[in-house]
Design an enzyme around this catalytic site. Sequence first.
Site, mmCIF file in Angstrom:
data_model
loop_
_atom_site.group_PDB
_atom_site.id
_atom_site.type_symbol
_atom_site.label_atom_id
_atom_site.label_comp_id
_atom_site.label_asym_id
_atom_site.label_seq_id
_atom_site.Cartn_x
_atom_site.Cartn_y
_atom_site.Cartn_z
ATOM 1 N N SER A 38 23.496 34.331 61.195
ATOM 2 C CA SER A 38 23.821 34.665 62.525
ATOM 3 C C SER A 38 23.044 36.099 62.793
ATOM 4 O O SER A 38 21.813 36.186 62.621
ATOM 5 C CB SER A 38 25.221 34.967 63.183
ATOM 6 O OG SER A 38 25.400 34.966 64.544
ATOM 7 N N ASP A 151 26.094 28.157 65.411
ATOM 8 C CA ASP A 151 26.393 29.457 64.349
ATOM 9 C C ASP A 151 26.538 28.891 62.748
ATOM 10 O O ASP A 151 27.709 28.146 62.772
ATOM 11 C CB ASP A 151 27.551 30.329 64.927
ATOM 12 C CG ASP A 151 27.581 31.639 64.386
ATOM 13 O OD1 ASP A 151 27.406 31.791 63.222
ATOM 14 O OD2 ASP A 151 27.697 32.645 65.111
#
Length: 254
Positions: A38, A151
């Site tokens: 991320s 994610d």
Amino acid sequence: MTIGLSLSGGGARGIAHVGVLQALNEVGIFPTHIAGVSAGAIVGSLYAQGIAPMEIITLIRQAKWNSLLRPAGWGKFGLLNLDKMGDMLLQHIPHNSFEGLKLPVTVSATNIQRGSEVIFNEGELIKPLLASSCVPFLFSPVSFQGLTLVDGGVLNGLLYDPIAHCDFTIGVYTNSFDPAKPVKGLRTLMRRCFNLVLHNSSRQNLSKFDFALEPTELGYCSPTNMYKAAEVYAIGYQAMKTAMPALLEKLSTI
């Protein structure tokens, strides 16, 4: 000596990674391998491109975030999409490839269909970076190589295995949360639930690193407020400076 650096997710809190890198570089510690999830994947890739930490924080502070994060529109699986973010990253990493970076980088995303971790370390770079940063519900999933990706922190917010071969490993976790902070309304409930998922999937890896850093002050910072970049950067920088004697002592034994 090879030094592997793993940078966690954390949204805006991941800006602290830039401060950590600056503190490391000031004492002559330069990672040779980077793993990121991320926000950590984006910061790590910009650094691996050869962009100095002070340049990265300037880039972040000058970015027009309201225009970079656009509404996804009706029928999508998230409130926002990351197309403009991809365009910005392409400006700074124009070759758009892992192979073009000056350091080896590994990033992860989550295959939402199969519920499995997907590792990227070769080929096209920008799409995997966007996928790794694609917080469910907030952003629309990223389609890449026939996969539907979100994610990487959903399953593993702090990578260890990709840098396990290095002589020395450093893990930086920026997704602490403040348990005293009240949950008020649906938005904060969703944020806390996702934060707990990231927290539990990441902290189990912290003990694996030769040196781990977790700036707990970040628990007071919003993971969505990109306009407090200077404050979050300073937290990461100071946390690493404070921990530096312990880090240098461990490095001296290698």
